[in-house]
Scaffold this motif. Structure first.
Motif, mmCIF file in Angstrom:
data_model
loop_
_atom_site.group_PDB
_atom_site.id
_atom_site.type_symbol
_atom_site.label_atom_id
_atom_site.label_comp_id
_atom_site.label_asym_id
_atom_site.label_seq_id
_atom_site.Cartn_x
_atom_site.Cartn_y
_atom_site.Cartn_z
ATOM 1 N N TYR A 14 86.669 33.203 78.831
ATOM 2 C CA TYR A 14 86.148 34.453 78.323
ATOM 3 C C TYR A 14 84.708 34.433 78.405
ATOM 4 N N ARG A 15 83.862 35.498 79.253
ATOM 5 C CA ARG A 15 82.884 35.905 79.152
ATOM 6 C C ARG A 15 81.915 36.234 78.106
ATOM 7 N N GLU A 16 80.879 35.656 77.847
ATOM 8 C CA GLU A 16 80.079 36.195 76.603
ATOM 9 C C GLU A 16 78.637 36.360 76.804
ATOM 10 N N VAL A 17 78.160 37.552 76.395
ATOM 11 C CA VAL A 17 76.742 37.677 76.471
ATOM 12 C C VAL A 17 75.851 37.822 75.097
ATOM 13 N N GLN A 18 74.834 37.784 75.006
ATOM 14 C CA GLN A 18 74.140 37.916 73.908
ATOM 15 C C GLN A 18 74.082 39.373 73.170
ATOM 16 N N SER B 190 86.054 25.356 71.025
ATOM 17 C CA SER B 190 86.396 26.792 70.247
ATOM 18 C C SER B 190 87.586 27.362 70.669
ATOM 19 N N GLY B 191 88.576 26.757 71.646
ATOM 20 C CA GLY B 191 89.739 27.283 72.209
ATOM 21 C C GLY B 191 89.509 28.638 73.071
ATOM 22 N N LYS B 192 88.392 28.573 74.014
ATOM 23 C CA LYS B 192 88.103 29.890 74.516
ATOM 24 C C LYS B 192 88.401 29.491 76.221
ATOM 25 N N VAL B 193 88.878 28.531 76.587
ATOM 26 C CA VAL B 193 89.282 28.032 77.944
ATOM 27 C C VAL B 193 90.767 27.607 77.993
#
Length: 305
Positions: free
Chosen positions: A73-77, A47-50
């Motif tokens: 990009y860090r992601e959390v629920q 998805s292009g996040k790295v």
């Protein structure tokens, strides 16, 4: 509370020269970040996040390049909002000195990606270059020095590395039985001072620290400055800067800091209780500015008994 929260700012990792068995960036990320499933990294990459430092996207087949930077990009629920506000105490062209409230992380960590001091200040000042010059636990409130300018950042990091900055903390703790006996006998004189030196090493779990035998690598000067009932107000000056140093040193005196969930006993993980902050505040920073030669001495409100 929101869902699937993505960090506004990218984090990065430098691909280490010591790694020789990971042919792709993906294989390294999966191996290095053991708490993140491979499927998550695949989804982020697809998805292009790295991406690389120049903005070019990392693909599933991108080759591992030692010393290259990989941004993600860090992601959390879910991300909880911290209901306390930071405050800018001083700002010039090079630095911000800010008050960080209890419970607010300095940088993205754990379940917090945008609810951190650096991100809040970047939004408030419209300056994406803000970087913290030192550490402060999420549980601890107090004065923080942050750099605004990448070209002079090193000068402010060196203040801490070379010990050219004075940091003063305050803490509240239940007084030890021996101190309470002195109070009852009207034999306690204030301030009462301790010099604490010992060797601190990582414990289990790894975010904890413990005292061990061997040459001292930590040093704190601690003073009891006020008493109210069985509680004491302490002034603490860390001479060295080990992780959790002040918390462990107060425990070693038999007076762990009030509301400490790590020392002397690691309590079960629980939601933040905003009514019971760790009673530790980084109250003062004092230093000679390495660029202007100005003496800067900034304090925030302290603790009350």
């Amino acid at each position: 509370m929101s869902h699937s929260v993505r960090a506004a700012q990218a984090s990065y990792i430098v691909l280490p020269e010591t790694v020789t068995d990971k042919p792709s960036v993906l294989s390294f990320l999966v191996s290095h970040f053991k708490a993140i499933d491979e499927a998550v990294w695949i989804a982020r990459i697809e998805s292009g996040k790295v991406h690389w430092r120049d903005g070019q996207l990392v693909t599933l087949d991108s080759v591992f390049i030692p010393r290259a930077r990989v941004y993600y990009y860090r992601e959390v629920q879910q991300e909880s909002l911290i209901p306390f506000e930071e405050k800018i105490l001083l700002q010039n062209e090079q630095i911000i000195i800010a008050f960080k409230p209890h419970f607010l992380a300095v940088n993205p960590s754990g379940n917090f990606v945008n609810e951190c001091l650096v991100n809040r200040l970047r939004i408030k000042t419209a300056n994406e270059q803000i970087v913290a010059a030192h550490r402060l636990d999420r549980a601890t409130a107090g004065v923080m020095l942050l750099s605004l300018n990448a070209s002079t950042r090193h000068d402010y990091h060196q203040l801490f590395k070379n010990g050219n900055i004075t940091k003063t903390y305050q803490a509240v703790a239940v007084l030890s039985a021996s101190i309470q006996k002195l109070i009852e006998a009207t034999e306690l004189s204030l301030p009462t001072r301790w010099t604490v030196k010992n060797r601190l090493v990582k414990a289990e779990p790894s975010f904890m620290m413990k005292m061990t035998d061997g040459e001292a690598n930590s040093h704190s000067e601690i003073s009891l400055v006020a008493v109210n009932g069985n509680l004491g107000l302490f002034e603490l000056t860390p001479v060295t800067g080990r992780t959790h140093q002040l918390r462990v040193h107060m425990m070693s005196l038999g007076m762990p800091i009030l509301n400490d969930r790590l020392y002397p006993e690691l309590l079960d993980k629980a939601a933040d209780d905003f009514n019971k902050p760790l009673m530790l505040v980084a109250k003062r920073l004092a230093f000679v500015d390495p660029l202007s030669a100005e003496f800067i001495d900034i304090s925030c409100d302290g603790l009350q008994l």
